[in-house]
Scaffold this motif. Structure first.
Motif, PDB file in Angstrom:
ATOM      1  N   ALA A   1      39.378  90.308  12.834  1.00 36.84           N
ATOM      2  CA  ALA A   1      38.296  89.526  12.045  1.00 36.84           C
ATOM      3  C   ALA A   1      38.627  88.127  12.376  1.00 36.84           C
ATOM      4  CB  ALA A   1      38.469  89.982  10.720  1.00 36.84           C
ATOM      5  N   ILE A   2      37.392  87.240  12.063  1.00 38.71           N
ATOM      6  CA  ILE A   2      37.404  85.925  12.221  1.00 38.71           C
ATOM      7  C   ILE A   2      37.202  85.408  10.849  1.00 38.71           C
ATOM      8  CG2 ILE A   2      36.212  83.827  13.088  1.00 38.71           C
ATOM      9  CD1 ILE A   2      35.826  85.182  15.388  1.00 38.71           C
ATOM     10  N   VAL A   3      37.931  84.478  10.201  1.00 38.62           N
ATOM     11  CA  VAL A   3      37.664  84.072   8.892  1.00 38.62           C
ATOM     12  C   VAL A   3      37.616  82.496   9.102  1.00 38.62           C
ATOM     13  CG1 VAL A   3      39.039  83.494   6.776  1.00 38.62           C
ATOM     14  CG2 VAL A   3      39.304  85.707   7.970  1.00 38.62           C
ATOM     15  N   THR A   4      36.730  81.887   8.573  1.00 40.83           N
ATOM     16  CA  THR A   4      36.159  80.570   8.724  1.00 40.83           C
ATOM     17  C   THR A   4      36.958  79.590   7.554  1.00 40.83           C
ATOM     18  OG1 THR A   4      34.323  81.109   9.862  1.00 40.83           O
ATOM     19  CG2 THR A   4      34.323  78.980   8.987  1.00 40.83           C
ATOM     20  N   LEU A   5      37.591  78.520   7.688  1.00 38.40           N
ATOM     21  CA  LEU A   5      37.988  77.605   6.802  1.00 38.40           C
ATOM     22  C   LEU A   5      37.184  76.413   6.922  1.00 38.40           C
ATOM     23  CD1 LEU A   5      40.363  78.300   5.028  1.00 38.40           C
ATOM     24  CD2 LEU A   5      40.228  79.853   6.811  1.00 38.40           C
ATOM     25  N   GLY A   6      36.842  75.685   5.795  1.00 34.76           N
ATOM     26  CA  GLY A   6      36.138  74.653   5.792  1.00 34.76           C
ATOM     27  C   GLY A   6      36.593  73.592   5.124  1.00 34.76           C
ATOM     28  N   GLY A   7      36.298  72.230   5.165  1.00 33.21           N
ATOM     29  CA  GLY A   7      36.922  71.303   4.481  1.00 33.21           C
ATOM     30  C   GLY A   7      36.202  69.913   4.954  1.00 33.21           C
ATOM     31  N   GLU A   8      36.955  68.657   4.587  1.00 32.55           N
ATOM     32  CA  GLU A   8      36.509  67.477   5.118  1.00 32.55           C
ATOM     33  C   GLU A   8      37.787  66.545   5.799  1.00 32.55           C
ATOM     34  OE1 GLU A   8      34.888  64.962   2.212  1.00 32.55           O
ATOM     35  OE2 GLU A   8      32.965  66.301   2.010  1.00 32.55           O
ATOM     36  N   SER A   9      37.391  65.979   6.851  1.00 32.82           N
ATOM     37  CA  SER A   9      38.712  65.052   7.628  1.00 32.82           C
ATOM     38  C   SER A   9      38.747  63.968   6.936  1.00 32.82           C
ATOM     39  CB  SER A   9      37.900  64.841   9.001  1.00 32.82           C
ATOM     40  OG  SER A   9      36.788  64.299   8.937  1.00 32.82           O
ATOM     41  N   GLN A  10      39.610  63.165   7.108  1.00 32.19           N
ATOM     42  CA  GLN A  10      39.996  61.964   6.624  1.00 32.19           C
ATOM     43  C   GLN A  10      38.924  61.046   6.594  1.00 32.19           C
ATOM     44  OE1 GLN A  10      43.725  60.400   8.221  1.00 32.19           O
ATOM     45  NE2 GLN A  10      44.935  61.734   7.090  1.00 32.19           N
ATOM     46  N   ASP A  11      37.929  61.165   7.365  1.00 29.81           N
ATOM     47  CA  ASP A  11      36.729  60.143   7.410  1.00 29.81           C
ATOM     48  C   ASP A  11      35.532  60.973   6.815  1.00 29.81           C
ATOM     49  OD1 ASP A  11      36.263  62.013   9.249  1.00 29.81           O
ATOM     50  OD2 ASP A  11      35.870  60.603  11.023  1.00 29.81           O
ATOM     51  N   GLU A  12      35.843  62.000   6.032  1.00 28.82           N
ATOM     52  CA  GLU A  12      34.790  62.428   5.101  1.00 28.82           C
ATOM     53  C   GLU A  12      33.756  63.215   5.963  1.00 28.82           C
ATOM     54  OE1 GLU A  12      33.226  60.140   2.449  1.00 28.82           O
ATOM     55  OE2 GLU A  12      35.136  60.018   1.108  1.00 28.82           O
ATOM     56  N   GLU A  13      34.271  63.630   7.380  1.00 35.53           N
ATOM     57  CA  GLU A  13      33.230  64.547   8.069  1.00 35.53           C
ATOM     58  C   GLU A  13      33.608  65.948   7.607  1.00 35.53           C
ATOM     59  OE1 GLU A  13      33.211  63.555  12.083  1.00 35.53           O
ATOM     60  OE2 GLU A  13      32.385  61.495  11.651  1.00 35.53           O
ATOM     61  N   GLU A  14      32.484  66.731   7.891  1.00 33.89           N
ATOM     62  CA  GLU A  14      32.894  68.143   7.628  1.00 33.89           C
ATOM     63  C   GLU A  14      33.802  68.827   9.002  1.00 33.89           C
ATOM     64  OE1 GLU A  14      29.581  70.662   5.120  1.00 33.89           O
ATOM     65  OE2 GLU A  14      28.994  70.084   6.972  1.00 33.89           O
ATOM     66  N   ARG A  15      34.735  69.710   8.627  1.00 29.16           N
ATOM     67  CA  ARG A  15      35.351  70.244   9.632  1.00 29.16           C
ATOM     68  C   ARG A  15      35.462  71.763   9.400  1.00 29.16           C
ATOM     69  NH1 ARG A  15      39.841  71.825   7.201  1.00 29.16           N
ATOM     70  NH2 ARG A  15      40.821  70.198   5.662  1.00 29.16           N
ATOM     71  N   PHE A  16      35.385  72.610  10.311  1.00 32.81           N
ATOM     72  CA  PHE A  16      35.485  73.936  10.096  1.00 32.81           C
ATOM     73  C   PHE A  16      36.688  74.546  11.258  1.00 32.81           C
ATOM     74  CE2 PHE A  16      31.160  73.096   8.943  1.00 32.81           C
ATOM     75  CZ  PHE A  16      31.361  73.602   7.609  1.00 32.81           C
ATOM     76  N   ARG A  17      37.387  75.686  10.946  1.00 35.68           N
ATOM     77  CA  ARG A  17      38.441  76.180  11.661  1.00 35.68           C
ATOM     78  C   ARG A  17      38.414  77.587  11.553  1.00 35.68           C
ATOM     79  NH1 ARG A  17      38.345  71.499  13.017  1.00 35.68           N
ATOM     80  NH2 ARG A  17      40.139  70.063  13.209  1.00 35.68           N
ATOM     81  N   TYR A  18      38.404  78.310  12.748  1.00 35.93           N
ATOM     82  CA  TYR A  18      38.192  79.804  12.776  1.00 35.93           C
ATOM     83  C   TYR A  18      39.360  80.446  13.116  1.00 35.93           C
ATOM     84  CZ  TYR A  18      33.394  77.798  13.272  1.00 35.93           C
ATOM     85  OH  TYR A  18      32.254  77.252  12.930  1.00 35.93           O
ATOM     86  N   HIS A  19      39.811  81.391  12.167  1.00 32.66           N
ATOM     87  CA  HIS A  19      41.171  81.887  12.277  1.00 32.66           C
ATOM     88  C   HIS A  19      41.118  83.502  12.582  1.00 32.66           C
ATOM     89  CE1 HIS A  19      43.777  78.544  10.905  1.00 32.66           C
ATOM     90  NE2 HIS A  19      42.664  78.128  10.432  1.00 32.66           N
TER      91      HIS A  19
END
Length: 237
Positions: free
Chosen positions: A193-211
């Motif tokens: 399965a793919i699980v998506t993790l979201g958050g913000e980078s240091q410059d407050e841009e949205e980031r998403f990682r797929y595990h």
């Protein structure tokens, strides 16, 4: 087959009208409620979610089962939800249908309906109001949910819903103060399965990682590269 704010319509493959069913009474509320519908795996029934509470129809939500050929009501379940909309998920083997009803900030309710060729539809409500149904495994032997507060992902046995394992944000190596599990992802294969993790980078841009998660063992299998800026552009067939 499609639904509108005030009804459901069933068409032939050629686009000719087979039948239509109006939601009564008519609602003049234009926002905050979105009905939904799904055709059963065997093509015999149409399952319709009616968000009647938000539509201002004077009653609670309903899940209605119609005969696919005639439109006649086969069963009707009065729900204890005040939903804005819902997603139907068809079980790929046994023909049961899951529905995930979103109640906005109040959470999400998951039900399952079953209908045999010679039996009345039966309905089961799972004992959570804080989990969102994301996907069913290709074989249907399990399903995936994400915490409504986005703190973890869980995998459940079908049909009883027993939790097989849960992975919190920390299990993926992120700080829960600035990261969360997104309401997206799903089964890539029967075992992964793919699980998506979201958050913000240091410059407050949205980031998403797929595990990648091995659903047989409940362990992580690395990251997955996705060419998409929006996690909801990630589609599964």
């Amino acid at each position: 087959m499609y639904s509108t704010l005030n009804g459901v319509v069933c068409l032939t493959r050629a686009g000719d009208l087979m039948w239509a069913s109006d939601f009564e009474p008519h609602s003049d509320v234009r926002h905050g409620h979105r009905p939904g519908c799904a055709l059963s795996l065997d093509g015999r029934t149409v399952w319709v979610y009616r968000p009647d509470a938000m539509a201002g129809r004077g009653g609670g939500d309903q899940w209605v089962v119609h005969d696919a050929d005639s439109g006649v009501d086969v069963a009707r379940r009065e729900l204890e939800t005040v939903g804005h909309g819902a997603f139907h998920h068809l079980h790929p083997v046994d023909g049961s249908i899951y529905i995930d009803i979103g109640e906005g900030q109040d959470g999400s309710v998951i039900l399952r309906g079953t209908s045999g060729a010679d039996s009345e539809p039966e309905f089961v409500t799972y004992p959570w109001q804080d989990r969102c149904l994301i996907d069913l495994a290709p074989s249907g032997h399990q399903f995936m949910t994400v915490d409504h507060g986005q703190a973890d992902v869980a995998f459940h046995d079908h049909p009883n819903g027993d939790v097989l394992f849960t992975l919190p944000v920390e299990a993926f190596g992120y700080d829960p103060e600035d990261s969360f599990v997104e309401w997206s992802g799903g089964y890539l294969t029967e075992d992964t399965a793919i699980v998506t993790l979201g958050g913000e980078s240091q410059d407050e841009e949205e980031r998403f990682r797929y595990h990648l998660v091995d659903v047989r063992t409940g362990t992580l299998s690395g990251e997955f590269t996705v060419e998409a800026s929006n996690p909801y552009d990630l589609g599964f067939v």
